[in-house]
Design an enzyme around this catalytic site. Structure first.
Site, PDB file in Angstrom:
ATOM      1  N   HIS A   1      -8.010  -5.017   9.713  1.00 51.79           N
ATOM      2  CA  HIS A   1      -7.653  -4.745   8.320  1.00 51.79           C
ATOM      3  C   HIS A   1      -6.315  -5.390   7.966  1.00 51.79           C
ATOM      4  O   HIS A   1      -5.437  -5.532   8.813  1.00 51.79           O
ATOM      5  CB  HIS A   1      -7.634  -3.239   8.036  1.00 51.79           C
ATOM      6  CG  HIS A   1      -6.495  -2.482   8.634  1.00 51.79           C
ATOM      7  ND1 HIS A   1      -6.618  -1.696   9.754  1.00 51.79           N
ATOM      8  CD2 HIS A   1      -5.184  -2.378   8.254  1.00 51.79           C
ATOM      9  CE1 HIS A   1      -5.452  -1.139  10.032  1.00 51.79           C
ATOM     10  NE2 HIS A   1      -4.563  -1.544   9.138  1.00 51.79           N
TER      11      HIS A   1
ATOM     12  N   ASP B   1       0.819  -1.199   0.000  1.00 47.13           N
ATOM     13  CA  ASP B   1       0.000   0.000   0.000  1.00 47.13           C
ATOM     14  C   ASP B   1       0.857   1.254   0.000  1.00 47.13           C
ATOM     15  O   ASP B   1       2.087   1.186   0.140  1.00 47.13           O
ATOM     16  CB  ASP B   1      -0.953   0.003   1.203  1.00 47.13           C
ATOM     17  CG  ASP B   1      -0.312  -0.576   2.469  1.00 47.13           C
ATOM     18  OD1 ASP B   1       0.871  -0.294   2.719  1.00 47.13           O
ATOM     19  OD2 ASP B   1      -1.000  -1.302   3.194  1.00 47.13           O
TER      20      ASP B   1
ATOM     21  N   GLU C   1      -9.976  -1.675   4.922  1.00 47.63           N
ATOM     22  CA  GLU C   1     -10.664  -1.371   6.169  1.00 47.63           C
ATOM     23  C   GLU C   1     -11.954  -2.192   6.301  1.00 47.63           C
ATOM     24  O   GLU C   1     -12.433  -2.783   5.328  1.00 47.63           O
ATOM     25  CB  GLU C   1     -11.002   0.122   6.212  1.00 47.63           C
ATOM     26  CG  GLU C   1      -9.790   1.046   6.134  1.00 47.63           C
ATOM     27  CD  GLU C   1      -9.003   1.131   7.437  1.00 47.63           C
ATOM     28  OE1 GLU C   1      -9.045   0.165   8.218  1.00 47.63           O
ATOM     29  OE2 GLU C   1      -8.346   2.163   7.666  1.00 47.63           O
TER      30      GLU C   1
ATOM     31  N   ASP D   1      -8.412  -3.314  14.002  1.00 46.29           N
ATOM     32  CA  ASP D   1      -9.784  -3.514  13.540  1.00 46.29           C
ATOM     33  C   ASP D   1      -9.877  -4.620  12.501  1.00 46.29           C
ATOM     34  O   ASP D   1     -10.899  -4.776  11.837  1.00 46.29           O
ATOM     35  CB  ASP D   1     -10.368  -2.218  12.979  1.00 46.29           C
ATOM     36  CG  ASP D   1      -9.574  -1.664  11.803  1.00 46.29           C
ATOM     37  OD1 ASP D   1      -8.592  -2.305  11.382  1.00 46.29           O
ATOM     38  OD2 ASP D   1      -9.946  -0.576  11.306  1.00 46.29           O
TER      39      ASP D   1
END
Length: 261
Positions: free
Chosen positions: A138, A67, A143, A136
């Site tokens: 990801h 990313d 996400e 979370d």
């Protein structure tokens, strides 16, 4: 999905480096997926040490990063291209241009994302993808709510992810970019072997869902339950919420040597 619970970061780094070294011995021109962040640092440190000791070479290998932030100047120290260069690439012998990442400064974002997918395909696909996981759930910057069939694209970061990453920006939340380019979940799933690292109690909830929860876009990493070859390296704290932790430990201790990692 193989769950390996290890005593500390050093053990995680050693076993993770073993997987990369074994791959390079079988296939010197392997394609390696490189994650940034703190999770894989122990692996990168160990690989750099082994390179320094003439145990392995990346001279014929190629790499693709997961990313990149959108809009950060090319010379910004937190650009993921600069981060991976500092943390790993510059410490070993990748050939110039052998490691590339998504172009967060592209004028045509959609074309840049499509081109990145094409570049991975032209390289023959990723042989070994190194991953971390967010609090979370990801992976990459996919996400919660991300499509399980997604490919490289632009994403808006959640506030939680930006809070988690603010430590890299002087603890100034507003300095953390709002958008990123990320390999999609389907892109990550196309790798032939996925090596995911998680350490610390802050990752325990995400690891619990990853390993023992239902597959759900709300916990994107759970898609890896459908992958044929995933290795999850954990310390005791990250494994703290696993109901079957004792079984995973027993299974690894009883693993036949011929299976490797």
């Amino acid at each position: 999905m193989e769950i390996v619970i290890l005593p500390d970061n050093q053990a995680i780094g050693s076993l993770g480096a073993d997987a990369v070294e074994d791959l390079l011995r079988r296939k010197p021109d392997a394609v390696i997926g490189l994650a940034t962040g703190s999770s894989p640092l122990a692996i990168y440190d160990e690989l750099a040490n082994r390179y320094s000791n003439d145990r392995l070479s990346f001279a014929k290998a190629r790499g693709f990063t997961l990313d990149e932030y959108v809009g950060l100047p090319a010379d910004h120290p937190e650009s993921y291209r600069n981060v991976i260069d500092k943390d790993f690439v510059s410490r070993v012998d990748f050939a110039p241009g052998a490691v590339r990442g998504p172009d967060g400064l592209a004028q045509d974002i959609q074309a840049a994302c499509a081109g990145y997918e094409e570049a991975i395909a032209r390289a023959g696909g990723v042989d070994l993808q190194i991953l971390g996981i967010g609090t979370d759930g990801h992976i990459g910057f996919n996400e919660p709510g991300s499509s399980l069939a997604s490919r490289t694209r632009i994403k808006t970061l959640t506030r939680q992810t930006r809070i988690d990453n603010a430590r890299f920006f002087g603890d100034v939340l507003d300095a953390v970019p709002t958008h990123c380019l990320t390999q999609g979940l389907a892109t990550i799933m196309s790798a032939r072997h996925v090596l995911l690292v998680a350490t610390g109690a802050g990752k325990a909830e995400a690891v619990h869902h990853l390993v023992e929860g239902a597959v759900s876009a709300m916990w994107p990493g759970t898609i890896l339950q459908h992958h044929p070859h995933v290795t999850v390296l954990l310390d005791g704290a990250a494994a703290g919420r696993l109901q079957l932790a004792d079984y995973y430990r027993q299974t690894y201790l009883a693993k036949p040597a011929w299976q490797g990692i």
